[in-house]
Design an enzyme around this catalytic site. Structure first.
Site, PDB file in Angstrom:
ATOM      1  N   CYS A 119      44.521  34.982  36.156  1.00  0.00           N
ATOM      2  CA  CYS A 119      43.489  34.010  36.511  1.00  0.00           C
ATOM      3  C   CYS A 119      42.405  34.702  37.321  1.00  0.00           C
ATOM      4  CB  CYS A 119      44.107  32.856  37.292  1.00  0.00           C
ATOM      5  SG  CYS A 119      42.912  31.661  37.906  1.00  0.00           S
ATOM      6  N   CYS A 122      41.744  32.895  40.650  1.00  0.00           N
ATOM      7  CA  CYS A 122      42.776  33.177  41.654  1.00  0.00           C
ATOM      8  C   CYS A 122      42.548  34.534  42.306  1.00  0.00           C
ATOM      9  CB  CYS A 122      44.157  33.122  41.013  1.00  0.00           C
ATOM     10  SG  CYS A 122      44.585  31.548  40.235  1.00  0.00           S
TER      11      CYS A 122
END
Length: 270
Positions: A119, A122
């Site tokens: 991600c 993230c």
């Protein structure tokens, strides 16, 4: 050395091919054929050469190949979610560890961070989360790797990343939301709101009972849970409204003031 090798005759190179007669200007790294050992010459193959010089004789050179093992070692690369980790940050390895960590936190604020190695949001947000953890040592940050615990995240209804859940003491879950670098203010506001010191008389609640049941029913997880017994204050008898209780009708007993006065006078002897 070169003069001695010239007196010994023809020489061979380390690859096993004969060379021309060695003159005084020849490199001293050629070796006499007559002094070679009985080992096959074609076993050289770039292996390590061992030289044995015997004292008192004319440079008896014994060549024998010795196998050498060579290994290349590289330092272990640090993963991006392992960089900048603070002492109050902990990675969760199982559903049981998540439940126990929430219960053992007591009145401390706990932030569960759901992330994925692939991600991009993230990864971009991780350094700021580490900064928040360093500035708030009393807050416990639990990291859950979505790729390693997909089944557990499904049971907890986590489908968007990065995702955060705030828990505290007897209140249990306080809030849950998803945010990125662009909406980091949402995380700051929640941290400022729920990080104030609090004290509760009841033990920590942790996950909701519906979430615990979902984890126990998940066949991919080694987690067992028994439904909590109903408290005395939540029993069906106590839940009935007060209006349902029948009122007691008490008939008033009239007392005559005159009779009471006569009794008092009689008792006094009048």
């Amino acid at each position: 050395m070169a003069e001695l090798l010239c007196k010994l005759g023809s020489v061979f190179t380390p690859s096993g091919r004969p060379s021309s007669s060695l003159s005084s200007n020849r490199s001293p790294f050629s070796y006499p054929l007559s002094r070679l050992s009985n080992a096959p010459v074609n076993n050289f193959l770039g292996k390590k050469l061992v030289f044995d010089f015997r004292k008192g004789k004319v440079a008896d050179i014994i060549l024998r190949p010795v196998p050498v093992k060579m290994t290349l070692s590289f330092p272990k690369a640090i993963k991006w979610w392992e960089k900048g980790i603070q002492s109050n940050m902990k990675e969760i390895d199982s559903a049981q560890e998540l439940v126990v960590s929430l219960l053992e936190a007591g009145d401390k604020l706990v932030i569960v961070d759901f992330f994925s190695p692939g991600c991009a949001g993230c990864r971009a947000l991780h350094p700021k989360i580490c900064q928040f953890a360093g500035k708030n040592p009393d807050v416990l940050f639990l990291q859950v790797n979505y790729e390693m615990h997909k089944s557990m995240c499904y049971s907890l209804n986590v489908h968007v990343l990065p995702f955060f859940r705030f828990y505290r003491g007897a209140h249990g879950r306080l809030c849950s939301f998803s945010c990125t670098n662009a909406t980091i203010q949402k995380f700051k506001d929640a941290l400022a709101k729920h990080s104030t010191e609090r004290c509760s008389l009841w033990p920590a609640k942790g996950l909701e009972e519906s979430e615990l049941l979902a984890l126990s029913e998940n066949k991919d997880l080694c987690f067992s849970y028994t439904k909590r017994e109903e408290d005395l204050f939540t029993s069906p008898e106590i839940k009935e409204p007060v209006s349902a209780i029948q009122e007691l009708h008490l008939s008033p007993v009239p007392i005559s003031i005159q009779e009471s006065d006569d009794k008092v006078l009689t008792a006094s002897g009048r």
